[in-house]
Write a protein that holds these residues in place. Structure first.
Motif, mmCIF file in Angstrom:
data_model
loop_
_atom_site.group_PDB
_atom_site.id
_atom_site.type_symbol
_atom_site.label_atom_id
_atom_site.label_comp_id
_atom_site.label_asym_id
_atom_site.label_seq_id
_atom_site.Cartn_x
_atom_site.Cartn_y
_atom_site.Cartn_z
ATOM 1 N N LEU A 3 1.021 -0.930 0.093
ATOM 2 C CA LEU A 3 0.100 0.519 0.026
ATOM 3 C C LEU A 3 0.764 1.462 -0.247
ATOM 4 C CD1 LEU A 3 -3.271 1.368 0.087
ATOM 5 C CD2 LEU A 3 -2.544 1.210 2.638
ATOM 6 N N MET A 4 0.891 2.080 -1.430
ATOM 7 C CA MET A 4 1.529 3.709 -1.047
ATOM 8 C C MET A 4 0.204 4.517 -0.828
ATOM 9 S SD MET A 4 3.590 5.206 -4.181
ATOM 10 C CE MET A 4 2.033 5.066 -5.399
ATOM 11 N N THR A 5 0.770 4.906 0.487
ATOM 12 C CA THR A 5 -0.130 6.039 0.484
ATOM 13 C C THR A 5 1.331 6.946 0.310
ATOM 14 O OG1 THR A 5 -0.594 5.055 2.634
ATOM 15 C CG2 THR A 5 -1.379 7.540 2.772
ATOM 16 N N ILE A 6 0.195 8.719 -0.472
ATOM 17 C CA ILE A 6 0.738 9.677 -0.919
ATOM 18 C C ILE A 6 0.022 11.121 -0.030
ATOM 19 C CG2 ILE A 6 1.166 11.449 -2.913
ATOM 20 C CD1 ILE A 6 0.939 9.359 -4.603
ATOM 21 N N GLU A 7 1.098 11.874 1.005
ATOM 22 C CA GLU A 7 0.042 12.759 1.904
ATOM 23 C C GLU A 7 0.419 13.980 0.995
ATOM 24 O OE1 GLU A 7 1.673 12.250 5.596
ATOM 25 O OE2 GLU A 7 0.816 10.559 6.144
ATOM 26 N N VAL A 8 -0.530 14.571 0.460
ATOM 27 C CA VAL A 8 -0.541 16.242 -0.471
ATOM 28 C C VAL A 8 -1.460 16.779 -0.260
ATOM 29 C CG1 VAL A 8 -0.548 15.372 -2.647
ATOM 30 C CG2 VAL A 8 0.726 16.637 -2.368
ATOM 31 N N GLY A 9 -1.673 18.261 0.138
ATOM 32 C CA GLY A 9 -2.491 18.846 0.540
ATOM 33 C C GLY A 9 -3.752 18.715 1.579
ATOM 34 N N GLY A 10 -3.221 18.295 2.480
ATOM 35 C CA GLY A 10 -4.271 17.867 3.537
ATOM 36 C C GLY A 10 -5.708 16.385 3.425
ATOM 37 N N LYS A 11 -4.684 15.615 2.310
ATOM 38 C CA LYS A 11 -4.915 14.199 1.929
ATOM 39 C C LYS A 11 -4.076 13.185 1.604
ATOM 40 C CE LYS A 11 -9.025 16.389 -1.025
ATOM 41 N NZ LYS A 11 -9.432 16.317 -2.246
ATOM 42 N N ARG A 12 -5.038 12.823 1.675
ATOM 43 C CA ARG A 12 -3.918 10.975 2.200
ATOM 44 C C ARG A 12 -4.883 10.305 0.738
ATOM 45 N NH1 ARG A 12 -3.207 10.306 7.787
ATOM 46 N NH2 ARG A 12 -5.495 9.588 7.842
ATOM 47 N N TYR A 13 -3.838 9.792 -0.329
ATOM 48 C CA TYR A 13 -4.198 8.923 -1.489
ATOM 49 C C TYR A 13 -3.338 7.526 -1.131
ATOM 50 C CZ TYR A 13 -5.154 13.346 -3.479
ATOM 51 O OH TYR A 13 -5.906 14.858 -3.338
ATOM 52 N N GLN A 14 -4.609 6.473 -1.827
ATOM 53 C CA GLN A 14 -3.910 5.201 -0.893
ATOM 54 C C GLN A 14 -3.905 4.616 -1.641
ATOM 55 O OE1 GLN A 14 -6.365 4.287 2.519
ATOM 56 N NE2 GLN A 14 -4.979 5.145 3.461
ATOM 57 N N LEU A 15 -2.980 3.802 -2.375
ATOM 58 C CA LEU A 15 -2.760 3.272 -3.550
ATOM 59 C C LEU A 15 -2.548 2.124 -3.461
ATOM 60 C CD1 LEU A 15 -1.996 6.324 -4.559
ATOM 61 C CD2 LEU A 15 -2.002 5.189 -6.339
ATOM 62 N N PRO A 16 -3.542 0.529 -2.998
ATOM 63 C CA PRO A 16 -2.470 -0.831 -3.728
ATOM 64 C C PRO A 16 -1.831 -0.597 -4.198
ATOM 65 C CG PRO A 16 -4.867 -0.545 -3.110
ATOM 66 C CD PRO A 16 -4.480 0.636 -3.364
ATOM 67 N N PHE A 17 -1.642 -1.684 -4.306
ATOM 68 C CA PHE A 17 -0.325 -2.190 -5.669
ATOM 69 C C PHE A 17 0.510 -3.624 -5.399
ATOM 70 C CE2 PHE A 17 2.884 -0.002 -3.405
ATOM 71 C CZ PHE A 17 4.248 0.319 -3.831
ATOM 72 N N THR A 18 0.670 -4.286 -6.476
ATOM 73 C CA THR A 18 2.005 -5.318 -6.035
ATOM 74 C C THR A 18 2.977 -5.629 -6.711
ATOM 75 O OG1 THR A 18 -0.316 -7.089 -6.742
ATOM 76 C CG2 THR A 18 1.735 -7.631 -6.666
#
Length: 147
Positions: free
Chosen positions: A122-137
């Motif tokens: 799980l890659m989480t990108i924290e930017v602009g007051g949000k956390r974008y969570q991207l599951p990947f293999t």
């Protein structure tokens, strides 16, 4: 003549009550912490990349647990990347991308190889007051990299 300690005790009690009320008033005046919004992002191929909320996320090579790969992000401000295994508690790896001349943010990421062979991340990108969570293999040791 003996003086009574009652007035002194009442004065101390009044001072303590006043201090407690003042402290409570200060706490109520503090602004509430801004809530961070979590956004789950479906990105079928990090190598091909995906776009969410005007932000572009891609890797320059297929994510792998046996060799470093570069995450490239186009975002309005500096993001922070967090990586953790999706199905196993192995801790969180944190990366702070650097800004390139073309305005992209890039970070070289090295993921540990799991002895169980798990490759769900799980890659989480924290930017602009949000956390974008991207599951990947990620390709595991000895595997061919995922597309």
């Amino acid at each position: 003549m003996k003086t009574s300690a009652l007035p002194l005790r009442l004065a101390l009690l009044a001072a303590a009550a006043t201090a407690l009320a003042w402290f409570g008033w200060l706490m109520l005046r503090q602004p509430a912490a801004a809530a961070v919004e979590d956004v789950l992002v479906s990105c079928p191929s990090l190598r091909q990349g995906c776009t969410v909320d005007g932000m572009r996320i891609a890797t320059l090579s297929a994510p792998s647990a046996n060799q470093p790969f570069v995450v490239d992000i186009v975002a309005p401000s500096q993001p922070v990347l967090l990586f953790e295994m999706a199905d196993m508690a192995m801790g969180v790896a944190r990366f702070t991308p650097t800004r390139r001349a073309d305005g992209h943010w890039q970070a070289q990421v090295g993921l540990p190889v799991c002895v169980s062979g798990s490759s769900a991340w799980l890659m989480t990108i924290e930017v602009g007051g949000k956390r974008y969570q991207l599951p990947f293999t990620a390709a595991a040791r000895g595997d061919a990299p995922a597309p």
